[in-house]
Write an enzyme that holds these catalytic residues in place. Structure first.
Site, mmCIF file in Angstrom:
data_model
loop_
_atom_site.group_PDB
_atom_site.id
_atom_site.type_symbol
_atom_site.label_atom_id
_atom_site.label_comp_id
_atom_site.label_asym_id
_atom_site.label_seq_id
_atom_site.Cartn_x
_atom_site.Cartn_y
_atom_site.Cartn_z
ATOM 1 N N ASP A 164 75.423 43.981 53.496
ATOM 2 C CA ASP A 164 76.093 45.223 53.856
ATOM 3 C C ASP A 164 76.971 45.735 52.715
ATOM 4 O O ASP A 164 77.382 44.969 51.844
ATOM 5 C CB ASP A 164 76.960 45.007 55.100
ATOM 6 C CG ASP A 164 77.926 43.840 54.942
ATOM 7 O OD1 ASP A 164 77.450 42.689 54.821
ATOM 8 O OD2 ASP A 164 79.156 44.066 54.894
ATOM 9 N N GLU A 231 80.016 41.515 56.336
ATOM 10 C CA GLU A 231 81.182 41.008 55.606
ATOM 11 C C GLU A 231 82.236 42.092 55.462
ATOM 12 O O GLU A 231 83.429 41.847 55.586
ATOM 13 C CB GLU A 231 80.741 40.489 54.235
ATOM 14 C CG GLU A 231 81.757 39.621 53.533
ATOM 15 C CD GLU A 231 82.629 40.364 52.538
ATOM 16 O OE1 GLU A 231 83.486 39.729 51.921
ATOM 17 O OE2 GLU A 231 82.466 41.600 52.368
ATOM 18 N N HIS A 540 84.524 49.060 46.561
ATOM 19 C CA HIS A 540 85.102 49.701 47.752
ATOM 20 C C HIS A 540 85.582 51.130 47.473
ATOM 21 O O HIS A 540 86.105 51.772 48.367
ATOM 22 C CB HIS A 540 86.314 48.914 48.314
ATOM 23 C CG HIS A 540 85.944 47.600 48.919
ATOM 24 N ND1 HIS A 540 86.685 47.015 49.917
ATOM 25 C CD2 HIS A 540 84.926 46.752 48.676
ATOM 26 C CE1 HIS A 540 86.136 45.859 50.261
ATOM 27 N NE2 HIS A 540 85.066 45.678 49.504
#
Ligand code: NAG
Ligand code: NAG
Ligand code: NAG
Ligand code: NAG
Ligand code: NAG
Length: 570
Positions: A164, A231, A540
């Site tokens: 993911d 995760e 991120h």
């Protein structure tokens, strides 16, 4: 997971912090109690300041190079490089974003179609893996690939990475240099969500298996890829937890588990000296929510304190009494600083060098190091539990008193502390505020902390994803660690770093969550290391990208590590 902080722009930026933040994670080292055994039972209390320091067991490791080493070929085969680039680009193009509000895959797969597409891509790209090895799907999305060993009595080596990726905020699309799922390669960098976190490692694992199968490799020890799918949602859909349970059921124990984590980086300002920093310890985690239910009404005749006012009191109390930083003599962070200070060319002032060198043995030096760490936000959370007030929802209309409020606080729990410490602190503070405003106080597990007939409302504290700080993985005196560290040293010194470079493999601490935290029952040889020196950027965040060389470095490291285990430990 990993927090890949950008290299700071400020010129005056301190070298140690630079190193700490650019290795990929804020990373520090941890040691086992066994260290004391190496010192003839000398504890740090009996250490005499005038005497020499005991040897640093993380320095001057041997290199272990397997006979079937292929790192050089992998790194220098330009045809393979092109193929590998395509593998990774195709993987990034499938947006396996994981959201926090999806339906559990065991109930319905409608929120997970990208993962099914991703599985098809894997099958197509790695035909040998899918035709010759045993593939098991756990909760329909988790993948276990077993490369069976000739000696089934040997514990398996488990390699893990998650499928993911962090979702891309649609409102941020115009701030991306290249669309996040186009996987644009500009000749040096590969751009896209998941490029670094963590499809480079995941696809690297599949590529390595495919290469091993092409080479007709027959492991003595079973080798397994275990790939979760949640995760980035901190495991809320039972990904790694189920994979781990399945492996435990079948194998009992693993030989080692290798996950994403630290990288290799040059010691700031020192030519030809590098640190590899596998994570051997990980902070804990907990999200805590506070719901406040009170009476509403017309804003023309308000109460003295609304739900928002009361909660503000609580938030102020919590923020003004943060967790205390602690650094005990057995904290492996100390070996990181010591290793740094032992490098003569590393430029720090004499007092700091003394503190770095002696912190394990001398309380005063350790206090000095602790003050140094807590003087900056980028380092203080290596030794301190973080608390971030991230969510507050209340109020719907400007002329109506809110009847409901929800507050959410995220924590990363420091070593030496526990989930219970955090809950006890928050319950005790909320109890005081509840008493002040005459509120009931309940917990999610139906515990009643305060209950009155004439209360003005109630707080309800609930939490999820509670994870204690990890055990400390085996290092010193442990053969599995020695093989791992010596293999990294060989791969990097001989094939990747400039000639004549020194690499120390210095274990470190991971401040963010990884899937590793779900495998503690399987082994105490957990190493979080992504195996590259070429940098990864903006995990991120907007414009996530990697220097593509890093992907090839990862494959070279994985291939040779597996061969090293084969030759020297099976
Ligand atoms: C930090 O330490 C101080 C002094 O010992 C103590 O009063 C305070 O409650 C501690 N803070 C937390 C959050 O535990
Ligand atoms: C508190 O919150 C939990 C979790 O949302 C819920 O299950 C529980 O019923 C709530 N208790 C009260 C008294 O509101
Ligand atoms: C509920 O959780 C709190 C905090 O962990 C704990 O102290 C308490 O014992 C629990 N109560 C019950 C009934 O399980
Ligand atoms: C390698 O390092 C050694 C010791 O520092 C030095 O004597 C030698 O000249 C170096 N060799 C090269 C090729 O740089
Ligand atoms: C492991 O396998 C290799 C062949 O790949 C073999 O040479 C070696 O002897 C094996 N190790 C042991 C301990 O049998």
């Amino acid at each position: 997971m990993p927090i890949y902080l950008d290299q700071p722009k400020k010129k005056s930026f301190n070298g140690i912090r630079w190193l700490l933040t650019t290795v990929g994670l804020i990373s520090l080292l941890y040691i086992t109690n066994s260290i004391y055994r190496l010192y003839d039972n000398a504890s740090f209390h009996s250490y005499d300041k005038s005497s020499k320091l005991p040897p640093n067991p993380f320095k001057d490791k041997a290199r272990l190079k397997p006979t079937n080493s292929k790192a050089f070929d992998i790194l220098n085969d330009f045809k393979y490089r092109e193929k590998s680039l395509k593998f990774l680009q195709d993987a990034i193009k499938i947006p396996t974003e994981v959201f926090d509000d999806s339906i559990h895959p065991n109930k319905d797969l409608k929120d997970w179609s990208k993962f099914l597409e991703f599985h098809k891509y894997l099958e197509k790209s790695f035909p040998l893996v899918f035709s010759k090895l045993q593939v098991t799907k756990i909760n329909k999305l988790g993948l276990i690939i077993e490369y069976p060993g000739l000696k089934p009595d040997l514990k398996p080596l488990v390699l893990t990475a998650h499928q993911d990726v962090v979702p891309v905020d649609i409102d941020s699309l115009d701030r991306w240099s290249y669309p996040p799922f186009d996987a644009v390669f500009d000749g040096e960098y590969l751009w896209g969500r998941g490029s670094g976190d963590t499809k480079s490692l995941l696809i690297g694992l599949f590529e390595t298996f495919e290469l091993l199968l092409q080479d007709d490799f027959q492991p003595n020890r079973t080798i397994i890829i275990s790939a979760g799918y949640d995760e980035e949602s901190i495991g809320r859909y039972d990904g790694a937890v189920s994979l781990s349970a399945w492996l435990e059921e079948k194998y009992g124990e693993a030989y080692a588990l290798v996950d994403e984590g630290g990288a290799v980086s040059q010691v700031k300002g020192v030519e030809n000296h590098y640190f590899a920093q596998p994570g051997i310890v990980e902070k804990g985690y907990i999200d805590v929510y506070f719901e406040l239910f009170v009476e509403g009404g017309h804003s023309s005749i308000p109460f003295d304190h609304s739900a928002i006012g009361i909660t503000s009191d609580l938030v102020r109390y919590i923020e003004n009494d943060p967790y205390n930083a602690t650094l005990t003599a057995d904290n492996p962070i100390l070996y990181y600083f010591r290793s740094l200070a032992e490098i003569e060319q590393f430029d720090i002032d004499d007092e700091l060098r003394h503190q770095f060198l002696h912190a394990q043995y001398d309380d005063e030096a350790r206090d000095g190091l602790l003050s140094y760490l807590t003087s900056s936000r980028t380092t203080e959370y290596t030794v301190k539990t973080s608390q971030a007030i991230d969510i507050i929802h209340a109020g719907v209309k400007i002329n109506a008193i809110p009847e409901y409020l929800k507050l959410g606080i995220n924590h990363r729990i420091a070593l030496g502390s526990t989930v219970d410490d955090i809950l006890n602190n928050l319950i005790s503070k909320t109890r005081e505020i509840s008493e002040k405003f005459n509120l009931d106080l309940y917990l999610q597990n139906n515990s009643i902390i305060i209950e009155n007939d004439n209360s003005q409302g109630s707080f309800n504290i609930s939490w999820n994803q509670p994870i204690n700080p990890s055990p400390i993985s085996n290092t010193l005196g442990d053969k599995t660690w020695e093989i791992f560290a010596s293999s990294i040293k060989s791969t990097f010194e001989e094939n990747i770093l400039p000639k004549n470079s020194t690499l120390d493999v210095v274990p470190n601490l991971v401040v963010a969550y990884t899937d590793s935290s779900r495998y503690y029952g399987l082994t105490n040889n957990i190493y979080r290391f992504s195996g590259h020196i070429s940098p990864f950027f903006n995990s991120h965040a907007i414009n996530e990208h990697i220097k593509f060389d890093g992907h090839i470095e990862t494959i070279a490291y994985l291939y040779d590590y597996i061969q090293t285990v084969q030759e020297f430990d099976s």
